[in-house]
Design a protein around this motif. Structure first.
Motif, PDB file in Angstrom:
ATOM      1  N   GLN A   1       0.824  -1.208   0.000  1.00  0.00           N
ATOM      2  CA  GLN A   1       0.000   0.000   0.000  1.00  0.00           C
ATOM      3  C   GLN A   1       0.860   1.262   0.000  1.00  0.00           C
ATOM      4  O   GLN A   1       0.465   2.290  -0.551  1.00  0.00           O
ATOM      5  CB  GLN A   1      -0.942   0.007   1.210  1.00  0.00           C
ATOM      6  CG  GLN A   1      -1.901  -1.167   1.247  1.00  0.00           C
ATOM      7  CD  GLN A   1      -2.676  -1.343  -0.042  1.00  0.00           C
ATOM      8  OE1 GLN A   1      -3.034  -0.369  -0.717  1.00  0.00           O
ATOM      9  NE2 GLN A   1      -2.928  -2.602  -0.417  1.00  0.00           N
TER      10      GLN A   1
ATOM     11  N   ASN B   1       1.715   1.625  -3.550  1.00  0.00           N
ATOM     12  CA  ASN B   1       0.541   2.094  -4.288  1.00  0.00           C
ATOM     13  C   ASN B   1       0.300   3.582  -4.055  1.00  0.00           C
ATOM     14  O   ASN B   1      -0.101   4.313  -4.970  1.00  0.00           O
ATOM     15  CB  ASN B   1      -0.703   1.316  -3.860  1.00  0.00           C
ATOM     16  CG  ASN B   1      -0.698  -0.101  -4.406  1.00  0.00           C
ATOM     17  OD1 ASN B   1       0.044  -0.405  -5.346  1.00  0.00           O
ATOM     18  ND2 ASN B   1      -1.500  -0.966  -3.826  1.00  0.00           N
ATOM     19  N   LEU B   2       0.525   4.042  -2.834  1.00  0.00           N
ATOM     20  CA  LEU B   2       0.337   5.458  -2.539  1.00  0.00           C
ATOM     21  C   LEU B   2       1.331   6.307  -3.322  1.00  0.00           C
ATOM     22  O   LEU B   2       0.968   7.370  -3.856  1.00  0.00           O
ATOM     23  CB  LEU B   2       0.493   5.710  -1.034  1.00  0.00           C
ATOM     24  CG  LEU B   2       0.353   7.170  -0.585  1.00  0.00           C
ATOM     25  CD1 LEU B   2      -1.041   7.695  -0.919  1.00  0.00           C
ATOM     26  CD2 LEU B   2       0.635   7.312   0.911  1.00  0.00           C
TER      27      LEU B   2
ATOM     28  N   ALA C   1       0.081   6.447  -6.833  1.00  0.00           N
ATOM     29  CA  ALA C   1      -1.080   7.331  -6.950  1.00  0.00           C
ATOM     30  C   ALA C   1      -0.654   8.800  -6.903  1.00  0.00           C
ATOM     31  O   ALA C   1      -1.203   9.638  -7.638  1.00  0.00           O
ATOM     32  CB  ALA C   1      -2.082   7.028  -5.834  1.00  0.00           C
TER      33      ALA C   1
ATOM     34  N   GLN D   1      -8.453   8.519  -6.919  1.00  0.00           N
ATOM     35  CA  GLN D   1      -7.553   7.374  -6.792  1.00  0.00           C
ATOM     36  C   GLN D   1      -6.510   7.613  -5.704  1.00  0.00           C
ATOM     37  O   GLN D   1      -6.174   6.713  -4.928  1.00  0.00           O
ATOM     38  CB  GLN D   1      -6.858   7.127  -8.134  1.00  0.00           C
ATOM     39  CG  GLN D   1      -5.922   5.925  -8.135  1.00  0.00           C
ATOM     40  CD  GLN D   1      -5.378   5.659  -9.526  1.00  0.00           C
ATOM     41  OE1 GLN D   1      -5.914   4.845 -10.267  1.00  0.00           O
ATOM     42  NE2 GLN D   1      -4.299   6.363  -9.878  1.00  0.00           N
TER      43      GLN D   1
ATOM     44  N   ASP E   1      -8.239   7.275  -2.239  1.00  0.00           N
ATOM     45  CA  ASP E   1      -8.454   5.848  -1.936  1.00  0.00           C
ATOM     46  C   ASP E   1      -7.150   5.182  -1.507  1.00  0.00           C
ATOM     47  O   ASP E   1      -7.114   4.407  -0.540  1.00  0.00           O
ATOM     48  CB  ASP E   1      -9.037   5.126  -3.155  1.00  0.00           C
ATOM     49  CG  ASP E   1     -10.485   5.492  -3.402  1.00  0.00           C
ATOM     50  OD1 ASP E   1     -11.137   6.017  -2.468  1.00  0.00           O
ATOM     51  OD2 ASP E   1     -10.978   5.267  -4.536  1.00  0.00           O
ATOM     52  N   ALA E   2      -6.080   5.486  -2.235  1.00  0.00           N
ATOM     53  CA  ALA E   2      -4.774   4.899  -1.912  1.00  0.00           C
ATOM     54  C   ALA E   2      -4.288   5.375  -0.545  1.00  0.00           C
ATOM     55  O   ALA E   2      -3.710   4.602   0.237  1.00  0.00           O
ATOM     56  CB  ALA E   2      -3.754   5.258  -2.993  1.00  0.00           C
ATOM     57  N   GLN E   3      -4.549   6.668  -0.275  1.00  0.00           N
ATOM     58  CA  GLN E   3      -4.115   7.211   1.008  1.00  0.00           C
ATOM     59  C   GLN E   3      -4.883   6.572   2.162  1.00  0.00           C
ATOM     60  O   GLN E   3      -4.307   6.223   3.197  1.00  0.00           O
ATOM     61  CB  GLN E   3      -4.319   8.734   1.002  1.00  0.00           C
ATOM     62  CG  GLN E   3      -3.744   9.457   2.220  1.00  0.00           C
ATOM     63  CD  GLN E   3      -4.741   9.512   3.363  1.00  0.00           C
ATOM     64  OE1 GLN E   3      -5.953   9.493   3.136  1.00  0.00           O
ATOM     65  NE2 GLN E   3      -4.231   9.547   4.583  1.00  0.00           N
TER      66      GLN E   3
ATOM     67  N   THR F   1      -6.332   3.599   2.190  1.00  0.00           N
ATOM     68  CA  THR F   1      -5.904   2.200   2.297  1.00  0.00           C
ATOM     69  C   THR F   1      -4.539   2.096   2.951  1.00  0.00           C
ATOM     70  O   THR F   1      -4.287   1.216   3.786  1.00  0.00           O
ATOM     71  CB  THR F   1      -5.862   1.547   0.904  1.00  0.00           C
ATOM     72  OG1 THR F   1      -7.135   1.700   0.267  1.00  0.00           O
ATOM     73  CG2 THR F   1      -5.546   0.059   1.018  1.00  0.00           C
ATOM     74  N   TYR F   2      -3.649   3.022   2.577  1.00  0.00           N
ATOM     75  CA  TYR F   2      -2.307   3.057   3.175  1.00  0.00           C
ATOM     76  C   TYR F   2      -2.382   3.334   4.678  1.00  0.00           C
ATOM     77  O   TYR F   2      -1.689   2.693   5.482  1.00  0.00           O
ATOM     78  CB  TYR F   2      -1.463   4.134   2.479  1.00  0.00           C
ATOM     79  CG  TYR F   2      -0.232   4.549   3.261  1.00  0.00           C
ATOM     80  CD1 TYR F   2       0.919   3.768   3.246  1.00  0.00           C
ATOM     81  CD2 TYR F   2      -0.231   5.733   4.013  1.00  0.00           C
ATOM     82  CE1 TYR F   2       2.047   4.148   3.961  1.00  0.00           C
ATOM     83  CE2 TYR F   2       0.893   6.118   4.729  1.00  0.00           C
ATOM     84  CZ  TYR F   2       2.021   5.322   4.704  1.00  0.00           C
ATOM     85  OH  TYR F   2       3.141   5.690   5.423  1.00  0.00           O
TER      86      TYR F   2
END
Length: 438
Positions: A375, A378-379, A382, A409, A412-414, A416-417
């Motif tokens: 994650q 991913n962040l 993003a 996006q 969402d990534a933030q 989830t992270y």
């Protein structure tokens, strides 16, 4: 990137309130002494120690004094044969024995000589003290886990807040520029409105993470036993705990954990309970010594020079020998044996449960670490996509819709992270709690 050091700027009742700084270790050590839960556990230990002294005292000499004053408003009458006083046989006379007023005082000392239940009870009281000391140790371990969870929540909320603020600064400038371009006729109203929406969304997220950060600090204070009007500063950077996976121990001896020791100690307590019941079959022996002074008079002159006191002194031994209790004791002992056996089964259950908890905690730690790293990556992706999209938008190569997509996006990534980071950090605390390594 702003500093991850978190300053708790909550509602402070007075500007002059002194600040306190805490690393995670310092926060846990403070809570081990000052938290409400550990303070209550300490009182339980003190109460158990007082119970030991109470039990010891019941076997030491007991001295009691008694006093009695009697004033007969109407003295009792006795009937005796008249012939005692020279009267006719078969006739009776009424007489009054004793004086109108009586005063007596006595002092008695007793000493337990032998009682099997007392000896076993003394051992049991000492073991109960040890039991509550273990309970206190467990409370400290649990409190440290709770403090670590709250500390991590605050650090993660602060990191999330910093990330969103960086993005908010970018969108604030972009919003202002796009609105100015629209007013000059170089951009559409839709693009300007879309930038306002994007900015407002980010601003709402910043405000939310600020609230979460303050809530985490308030929770941390509560778990540490600090008043809410006291300002505290957390000094540990989040990166201290996210750089690498902690080394786990493959040879952890779970028998050394406080949960196992509590279960094992319960066997000892049940064993002593059975022995105390069995000791009731034994005789008990007590010694006593009594001295008494009595005075008799028709007028209240017990403290005058003419008052006469009549002493009496005796000592003796009392023995109590149980003979038959209608099998009452027998079945109490049988129940105690069952409870003792159940405590042995419970200890085995606790041991296997601890092994399961350890394996689960270890597996969750590894999973949550890997997920956190994913994650985190991913962040970063993003953020990179968002940055490139914004550059294209400023150059007229991307639409406001694409900007909104990249922002959504990123958010969402933030989120989830943030959750992955918190899960990972709390799994560290969970493993330490299970293995009693705080």
């Amino acid at each position: 990137m702003r500093s991850i050091l978190l300053v708790a700027s909550l509602i402070i009742g007075s500007v002059g309130v002194a600040q306190q700084s805490f690393s995670l270790q310092q926060a846990m050590e403070y809570a081990a002494i000052h938290s409400y839960k550990t303070q209550l556990s300490e009182q339980e230990v003190l109460s158990a120690k007082a119970k030991v002294n109470e039990t010891i005292g019941s076997g030491l000499p007991q001295i009691n004094a008694n006093g009695s004053y009697q004033n007969f408003i109407k003295q009792p009458v006795q009937i005796v044969p008249a012939e005692f006083f020279g009267g006719n046989e078969g006739e009776f006379e009424s007489v009054v024995f004793g004086t109108k007023q009586n005063l007596s005082a006595d002092i008695t000392a007793t000493q337990l000589i032998f009682d099997g239940s007392y000896l076993v009870g003394l051992k049991a009281a000492q073991q109960v003290t040890k039991f509550f000391e273990l309970q206190k140790e467990k409370s400290v371990n649990d409190v440290k886990k709770e403090v670590a969870d709250a500390y991590f929540m605050a650090l993660v909320a602060s990191r999330s807040n910093d990330i969103l603020k960086e993005s908010l600064d970018v969108f604030k400038k972009l919003k202002q520029d796009r609105r100015a371009m629209y007013e000059e006729g170089f951009a559409s109203e839709t693009d300007a409105d879309q930038m306002d929406i994007n900015y407002n969304n980010l601003k709402a997220n910043v405000e939310y993470t600020t609230v979460q950060m303050n809530i985490a600090i308030m929770l941390l204070k509560f778990r540490m036993g600090i008043k809410q009007d006291q300002e505290i500063i957390l000094t540990d950077p989040l990166d201290n705990y996210t750089k690498s996976l902690p080394v786990t121990q493959n040879d952890v001896n779970l028998k050394n954990t406080v949960d196992f020791q509590l279960a094992a100690h319960n066997i000892t307590l049940q064993n002593l309970n059975r022995k105390a019941l069995q000791a009731q079959y034994l005789p008990s022996l007590n010694g006593f010594f009594t001295h008494q002074q009595q005075s008799f008079a028709n007028e209240f002159n017990f403290f005058g020079s003419e008052a006469e006191y009549y002493p009496s002194t005796l000592f003796g031994i009392n023995i109590k020998i149980p003979i038959f209790s209608s099998l009452n004791k027998h079945y109490k002992i049988k129940q105690a044996k069952i409870e003792e056996f159940k405590s042995k089964i419970t200890t085995l259950q606790v041991r296997e449960g601890l092994i399961l908890d350890y394996k689960n905690a270890e597996a969750n730690l590894i999973y949550n670490f890997n997920n956190f790293k994913n994650q985190e990556a991913n962040l970063e992706l993003a953020k990179r996509i968002q940055k490139k999209t914004l550059i294209k938008f400023e150059e007229g190569m991307a639409s406001s819709f694409e900007v909104s997509q990249s922002e959504s996006q990123f958010l969402d990534a933030q989120n989830t992270y943030t959750q992955a980071t918190l899960n990972y950090l709390q799994s560290i605390a969970k493993l330490k709690q299970v293995t009693n390594q705080f």
